[in-house]
Design a protein around this motif. Sequence first.
Motif: not given
Length: 178
Positions: A109, A111-114, A116, A148-150, A152-153, A156
């Motif tokens: 929670d 790091f919802p966008e993965g 940093y 999944k968020s990590h 994806s980072v 990317s």
Amino acid sequence: ILDRAWELAPHGEQPRFAWNHEEFRVGFPSLKQHIFLDGLYLRQALQAAKTNKGNQEVVELVREPKEFFARLYRRMLECGSGQKEEGDAAVYADMMALIYAERRDILADAFPEGFYGIESLLNTLAKTPHPGLRDSVLRLLETLIQDKSHASVLVSVGGLQLLVKLAASVHLERLGPA
């Protein structure tokens, strides 16, 4: 505090409070070589975690997992490039993996966008000649990308290409000289 104890004692009697425990300190120079963060000696905590149910005992000592994880990451980044420093960085990475695996419910929670720091972890992975640090960073990435968020980072920022190159170089490294 001792002066205050004398003042409070009845006239002519010695105070009951006989030593200043608040100012009493004992130095342990042998412990200076150990990595200490937020009340934990990290190497010893990692060793304890390897025992049966040790993970949970170690993780229970961490009161604020988000802040502890961030401090571990910052300390890892502050490590230099010498043999000892890279060994210390490996300890920080291993502890990050342990804390994340055991407290995923809280840290995911955070790091919802993965996370940093994935790109920095990949840079460390690409540049380090230290196999222990490389393996620790790989374990940390393995733990992180279960979310999944990590993952994806990682994709990317070119992490898959790096991991393929790394797999080939490790394979050649294990084959030894031709």
